[in-house]
Design an enzyme around this catalytic site. Structure first.
Site, PDB file in Angstrom:
ATOM      1  N   CYS A   2     -11.079   1.264  -3.448  1.00 25.37           N
ATOM      2  CA  CYS A   2     -11.656   1.920  -2.285  1.00 25.37           C
ATOM      3  C   CYS A   2     -12.745   1.004  -1.764  1.00 25.37           C
ATOM      4  O   CYS A   2     -13.114   0.032  -2.414  1.00 25.37           O
ATOM      5  CB  CYS A   2     -12.280   3.250  -2.698  1.00 25.37           C
ATOM      6  SG  CYS A   2     -11.137   4.264  -3.663  1.00 25.37           S
ATOM      7  N   ARG A  27      -9.537  -1.788   2.469  1.00 29.37           N
ATOM      8  CA  ARG A  27      -9.461  -1.536   1.029  1.00 29.37           C
ATOM      9  C   ARG A  27      -8.814  -0.187   0.701  1.00 29.37           C
ATOM     10  O   ARG A  27      -8.505   0.096  -0.452  1.00 29.37           O
ATOM     11  CB  ARG A  27     -10.871  -1.571   0.412  1.00 29.37           C
ATOM     12  CG  ARG A  27     -11.561  -2.898   0.569  1.00 29.37           C
ATOM     13  CD  ARG A  27     -12.942  -2.854  -0.044  1.00 29.37           C
ATOM     14  NE  ARG A  27     -12.862  -2.642  -1.470  1.00 29.37           N
ATOM     15  CZ  ARG A  27     -12.714  -3.597  -2.372  1.00 29.37           C
ATOM     16  NH1 ARG A  27     -12.638  -4.851  -1.973  1.00 29.37           N
ATOM     17  NH2 ARG A  27     -12.645  -3.316  -3.643  1.00 29.37           N
ATOM     18  N   TRP A  76      -8.560   4.865  -1.270  1.00 26.40           N
ATOM     19  CA  TRP A  76      -7.139   4.669  -1.582  1.00 26.40           C
ATOM     20  C   TRP A  76      -6.899   5.539  -2.811  1.00 26.40           C
ATOM     21  O   TRP A  76      -7.415   5.265  -3.887  1.00 26.40           O
ATOM     22  CB  TRP A  76      -6.853   3.199  -1.884  1.00 26.40           C
ATOM     23  CG  TRP A  76      -5.403   2.895  -2.022  1.00 26.40           C
ATOM     24  CD1 TRP A  76      -4.521   2.640  -1.012  1.00 26.40           C
ATOM     25  CD2 TRP A  76      -4.658   2.795  -3.238  1.00 26.40           C
ATOM     26  NE1 TRP A  76      -3.275   2.389  -1.527  1.00 26.40           N
ATOM     27  CE2 TRP A  76      -3.323   2.486  -2.896  1.00 26.40           C
ATOM     28  CE3 TRP A  76      -4.971   2.953  -4.589  1.00 26.40           C
ATOM     29  CZ2 TRP A  76      -2.320   2.329  -3.830  1.00 26.40           C
ATOM     30  CZ3 TRP A  76      -3.973   2.794  -5.532  1.00 26.40           C
ATOM     31  CH2 TRP A  76      -2.663   2.476  -5.146  1.00 26.40           C
ATOM     32  N   ASN A 103     -15.446   3.804  -6.710  1.00 24.26           N
ATOM     33  CA  ASN A 103     -14.255   2.968  -6.569  1.00 24.26           C
ATOM     34  C   ASN A 103     -13.786   2.630  -7.978  1.00 24.26           C
ATOM     35  O   ASN A 103     -14.567   2.112  -8.768  1.00 24.26           O
ATOM     36  CB  ASN A 103     -14.610   1.673  -5.817  1.00 24.26           C
ATOM     37  CG  ASN A 103     -13.492   0.650  -5.887  1.00 24.26           C
ATOM     38  OD1 ASN A 103     -12.322   1.007  -5.952  1.00 24.26           O
ATOM     39  ND2 ASN A 103     -13.862  -0.621  -5.880  1.00 24.26           N
ATOM     40  N   GLY A 104     -12.535   2.926  -8.286  1.00 26.03           N
ATOM     41  CA  GLY A 104     -12.014   2.594  -9.618  1.00 26.03           C
ATOM     42  C   GLY A 104     -11.387   3.812 -10.265  1.00 26.03           C
ATOM     43  O   GLY A 104     -11.017   4.775  -9.585  1.00 26.03           O
ATOM     44  N   GLU A 487       8.066 -14.901   0.825  1.00 29.31           N
ATOM     45  CA  GLU A 487       6.943 -14.378   1.594  1.00 29.31           C
ATOM     46  C   GLU A 487       7.433 -13.705   2.878  1.00 29.31           C
ATOM     47  O   GLU A 487       6.922 -12.649   3.266  1.00 29.31           O
ATOM     48  CB  GLU A 487       5.961 -15.524   1.906  1.00 29.31           C
ATOM     49  CG  GLU A 487       4.877 -15.216   2.915  1.00 29.31           C
ATOM     50  CD  GLU A 487       3.890 -14.142   2.469  1.00 29.31           C
ATOM     51  OE1 GLU A 487       3.977 -13.655   1.326  1.00 29.31           O
ATOM     52  OE2 GLU A 487       3.030 -13.774   3.290  1.00 29.31           O
ATOM     53  N   LYS A 491       6.565  -9.836   3.767  1.00 27.18           N
ATOM     54  CA  LYS A 491       5.903  -9.426   5.015  1.00 27.18           C
ATOM     55  C   LYS A 491       6.702  -8.313   5.690  1.00 27.18           C
ATOM     56  O   LYS A 491       6.144  -7.347   6.198  1.00 27.18           O
ATOM     57  CB  LYS A 491       5.772 -10.619   5.978  1.00 27.18           C
ATOM     58  CG  LYS A 491       4.667 -11.583   5.631  1.00 27.18           C
ATOM     59  CD  LYS A 491       3.306 -11.047   5.978  1.00 27.18           C
ATOM     60  CE  LYS A 491       2.213 -11.236   4.994  1.00 27.18           C
ATOM     61  NZ  LYS A 491       2.269 -11.221   3.616  1.00 27.18           N
ATOM     62  N   GLU A 494       6.454  -4.966   3.678  1.00 27.42           N
ATOM     63  CA  GLU A 494       5.176  -4.247   3.738  1.00 27.42           C
ATOM     64  C   GLU A 494       4.823  -3.784   5.150  1.00 27.42           C
ATOM     65  O   GLU A 494       4.174  -2.758   5.318  1.00 27.42           O
ATOM     66  CB  GLU A 494       4.029  -5.027   3.091  1.00 27.42           C
ATOM     67  CG  GLU A 494       3.608  -6.298   3.754  1.00 27.42           C
ATOM     68  CD  GLU A 494       2.414  -6.954   3.040  1.00 27.42           C
ATOM     69  OE1 GLU A 494       2.230  -8.147   3.229  1.00 27.42           O
ATOM     70  OE2 GLU A 494       1.667  -6.270   2.317  1.00 27.42           O
ATOM     71  N   HIS A 510      25.794 -17.345  -6.388  1.00 25.20           N
ATOM     72  CA  HIS A 510      25.797 -16.720  -7.720  1.00 25.20           C
ATOM     73  C   HIS A 510      25.654 -15.196  -7.625  1.00 25.20           C
ATOM     74  O   HIS A 510      25.376 -14.547  -8.618  1.00 25.20           O
ATOM     75  CB  HIS A 510      24.676 -17.306  -8.572  1.00 25.20           C
ATOM     76  CG  HIS A 510      24.840 -18.784  -8.799  1.00 25.20           C
ATOM     77  ND1 HIS A 510      25.799 -19.313  -9.632  1.00 25.20           N
ATOM     78  CD2 HIS A 510      24.193 -19.845  -8.250  1.00 25.20           C
ATOM     79  CE1 HIS A 510      25.720 -20.632  -9.612  1.00 25.20           C
ATOM     80  NE2 HIS A 510      24.758 -20.981  -8.779  1.00 25.20           N
ATOM     81  N   LYS A 613      -5.681  -3.455   0.570  1.00 25.01           N
ATOM     82  CA  LYS A 613      -5.725  -4.915   0.549  1.00 25.01           C
ATOM     83  C   LYS A 613      -6.053  -5.467  -0.831  1.00 25.01           C
ATOM     84  O   LYS A 613      -5.426  -6.391  -1.295  1.00 25.01           O
ATOM     85  CB  LYS A 613      -6.718  -5.434   1.577  1.00 25.01           C
ATOM     86  CG  LYS A 613      -6.630  -6.941   1.686  1.00 25.01           C
ATOM     87  CD  LYS A 613      -7.051  -7.440   3.013  1.00 25.01           C
ATOM     88  CE  LYS A 613      -6.831  -8.926   3.124  1.00 25.01           C
ATOM     89  NZ  LYS A 613      -5.410  -9.297   3.219  1.00 25.01           N
TER      90      LYS A 613
HETATM   91  C1  AGP Z   1       0.019  -9.630   0.933  1.00 30.45           C
HETATM   92  O1  AGP Z   1       0.450  -9.444   2.227  1.00 30.45           O
HETATM   93  C2  AGP Z   1      -0.245  -8.475   0.147  1.00 30.45           C
HETATM   94  N1  AGP Z   1      -0.862  -7.443   0.828  1.00 30.45           N
HETATM   95  C3  AGP Z   1      -0.510  -8.638  -1.336  1.00 30.45           C
HETATM   96  O2  AGP Z   1       0.691  -9.082  -1.875  1.00 30.45           O
HETATM   97  C4  AGP Z   1      -1.657  -9.544  -1.814  1.00 30.45           C
HETATM   98  O3  AGP Z   1      -1.391 -10.874  -1.505  1.00 30.45           O
HETATM   99  C5  AGP Z   1      -1.845  -9.361  -3.336  1.00 30.45           C
HETATM  100  O4  AGP Z   1      -2.179  -8.026  -3.601  1.00 30.45           O
HETATM  101  C6  AGP Z   1      -2.872 -10.294  -3.927  1.00 30.45           C
HETATM  102  O5  AGP Z   1      -4.138 -10.083  -3.367  1.00 30.45           O
HETATM  103  P1  AGP Z   1      -5.317 -11.096  -3.650  1.00 30.45           P
HETATM  104  O6  AGP Z   1      -4.942 -12.409  -3.019  1.00 30.45           O
HETATM  105  O7  AGP Z   1      -6.523 -10.484  -3.012  1.00 30.45           O
HETATM  106  O8  AGP Z   1      -5.446 -11.228  -5.145  1.00 30.45           O
END
Ligand code: AGP
Length: 618
Positions: A2, A27, A76, A103-104, A487, A491, A494, A510, A613
């Site tokens: 959070c 966050r 979150w 947070n946690g 990647e 993208k 997500e 394969h 994030k």
């Molecule tokens: C990327 O688009 C993501 N939201 C996620 O995979 C992110 O890269 C991952 O959680 C790692 O985060 P960090 O780089 O802050 O450790």
């Protein structure tokens, strides 16, 4: 995971808290809330499920009285659904004079709750956090000393937490405790701040203190005191925040993600700055401590990260092995930590993280350190836990990344990985120094090339819109194009919530080729045809194989590669570069594609569903 913010000072507390929450909303955005102690001495709280705008509407309908002290939270959800009742702050004590944000995760909350329930405490939420609010309030009732009560309770909590507390009967202080979750102090003039990261207060001050593990902060407007959980005084280590506050605002762009994609030439240039000389030689002052003998002694590098950052590691592996001949293993941090990995004192751990707060990555590095390994972090956030706990840090200078989907942080991580590869290459002497310097000169050209890519994205943008009803998109690549394909798929998952997968193009036959049917969109990262040992012909064959089975092929290829046009329905060209560095260029059209497709579906690209994030829980 959070976002938390705290403030004591003469300005409008409501505005400071809401501004801080806006910057921390990445966050978590399931619910938000603030508490203040008004200038009339009353504790007032507003909280609301949903995004921050819902809280702002609530405050507009039910204004708060002027105040000079307060705390704010954006959530979150972990324990308890994202409802108004489970939103933070939580009030403690029979008269609800204490307000707490957390947070946690408090792992022993069930037993603590049972103790409180047995004593007659009534709970207003299903959260683990409310337990701490009642415990601290009860302890304060007994002793009348808020700092002592706070200290006694945080020592009883197990798990990961940053907790902030204010109390109506102690109206000039915010208390904070940190254990396995982030916390930074902002130092102002007659005012002080707390935040999950510096983005919370960077528009007000650039002077900051990062708070260590198991430490308590006693925050007044004119004074900040740090203590350990055992009450020992801590000498604060101040640092200056290098982020520019304006970098954390949209600045006219439709989304943070769109802005951050556009920021990428700068992110690459800033990450190279001062590290790569015009003759192509690399200087990484941050790891000056690693002598030539140390570098020669490294027998293996293990790179740990999660999500997008792990793809930056995959790219770095190609470069480090090529330039230095040191074997590199890339591990998802959460898998690495729990499989009894082999680590020796000659293993170098490289942990990559934008936030520096990803719990999986932190746990992996802590474990590796316990086994005697040295840890080098590649991190974007000053004062982050990963940076504090590593032996050395190469900061990526991407600036604040607000959109949940990582873009500019990734290209900065790739850039830092290339720098590290050249640095290790020079230290090992496996590749002639002149060759490495020529690669270094090539790397210097990448910011301009990234800029060029950004000017050529209209057709991939249109394609993103056109494919907004696609149910699935596949991505293929080889060599550094393989992690780029992964990647691209991440993208799309997500942001657009559709099925997407990245494959090594060589793996197609394969198994995955069975997925290809009429009309299946496949985005292929085509390597440069110019290198003598280029995989270009092999990837062209792969394209022909999927075309023959009905795939719609979209190619990302190097300019001048006319051959690919014979086989692909659509080609986006990127500037020529050494193939090893091409990941920085080829990933950009994929970011734009996902952004456009998700936007065409009417989705929130900055705050995709179910995500946060920084994932600060395991
Ligand atoms: C990327 O688009 C993501 N939201 C996620 O995979 C992110 O890269 C991952 O959680 C790692 O985060 P960090 O780089 O802050 O450790």
């Amino acid at each position: 995971m959070c976002g938390i913010v705290g403030y004591v000072g003469p300005k409008s507390t409501q505005e400071i808290l809401l501004g801080g929450l806006r910057r921390l909303e990445y966050r978590g955005y399931d619910s938000a809330g603030i508490s203040v102690i008004t200038n009339g001495g009353a504790l007032e709280t507003r909280k609301k499920a949903g995004k921050l705008d819902n809280l702002i509407a609530e405050i507009t309908n039910h204004p708060l009285a002027p105040a000079n002290i307060g705390i704010g939270h954006t959530r979150w959800a972990t324990h308890g659904a994202p409802t108004d009742g489970n939103a933070h702050p939580h009030l403690g004590g029979p008269t609800s004079k204490l307000s707490l944000i957390h947070n946690g995760i408090i792992e022993n909350f069930a037993e603590l709750k049972a103790e409180l329930v047995a004593a007659g405490t009534k709970f207003a939420s299903e959260t683990d956090s409310e337990v701490a609010a009642h415990l601290i309030a009860a302890e304060f009732e007994k002793t009348g000393d808020l700092v002592a009560a706070f200290g006694a309770v945080v020592k009883r909590l197990h798990g990961a937490f940053t907790i902030l507390v204010i109390h109506q009967d102690a109206p000039d202080v915010v208390l904070a405790a940190r254990c396995n979750a982030p916390l930074v102090v902002g130092l102002g003039d007659g005012e002080n701040f707390l935040g999950s990261d510096v983005a919370a207060f960077v528009e007000h001050t650039k002077r900051a203190i990062s708070v260590g593990q198991n430490q308590i902060v006693i925050l007044h407007s004119n004074n900040v005191e740090l203590r350990t959980f055992d009450g020992e005084p801590v000498v604060p280590e101040e640092f200056t925040v290098s982020w520019d506050a304006s970098a954390a605002s949209k600045g006219g762009w439709s989304s943070f993600m769109a802005k951050e994609i556009a920021d990428q030439p700068q992110a690459v240039a800033d990450t190279l700055m001062g590290r790569l000389a015009s003759d192509g030689s690399v200087r990484l002052a941050e790891i000056d401590g690693l002598t030539e003998a140390d570098i020669k002694a490294i027998d293996r590098i293990v790179m740990v990260a999660c999500g997008t950052a792990s793809y930056a590691c995959d790219v770095a592996k190609y470069a480090i092995e090529k330039f230095s001949r040191i074997p590199v293993q890339v591990e998802l941090a959460h898998e690495f930590r729990y499989r009894d990995p082999i680590i020796t004192p000659n293993t170098l751990i490289v942990a990559v993280s934008q936030s520096g707060e990803t719990m999986d990555t932190l746990m992996a590095t802590r474990f590796a350190k316990e086994q005697g390994a040295k840890v080098l972090a590649i991190c974007n956030t000053q004062g982050a836990t990963l940076a504090r706990e590593s032996d050395a840090v190469i900061y990526t200078h991407a600036g604040p990344e607000v959109a949940v989907a990582s873009t500019k942080a990734l290209v900065a991580q790739m850039t830092a990985g290339y720098l590290l590869a050249l640095f290790l290459g020079a230290g090992r002497g496996a590749v002639p120094a002149a060759e490495l310097r020529s690669l270094g000169k090539e790397l210097l050209k990448m910011p301009a090339r990234v800029n060029k890519v950004l000017g050529r994205l209209d057709s991939i943008r249109a394609l993103g819109k056109e494919l907004s009803t696609a149910k699935s998109v596949l991505f293929l690549g080889r060599n550094v194009g393989f992690p780029v394909a992964m990647e691209g798929a991440l993208k799309l998952k997500e942001l657009a919530y559709i099925h997407a997968e990245g494959f090594a193009a060589g793996e197609l036959k394969h198994g995955p080729i069975a997925l290809i049917e009429e009309g299946q969109p496949v985005i292929v990262i085509v390597p440069s045809p110019r290198d003598a040992d280029s995989l270009h012909p092999k990837v062209i064959s792969n394209i022909q194989e999927i075309r023959a089975r009905g795939a719609r092929v979209i190619a990302i290829a190097e300019e001048g590669d006319a051959e690919v046009e014979n086989y692909a329905e659509h080609v986006t060209y990127v500037p020529k570069s050494a193939n090893i560095f091409s990941s920085i260029l080829t990933v950009i059209p994929l970011q734009l594609f996902a952004l456009e497709l998700a936007t065409a579906k009417g989705l929130d690209v900055d705050q995709p569903r179910n995500l946060a994030k920084s994932v600060t829980v395991e």
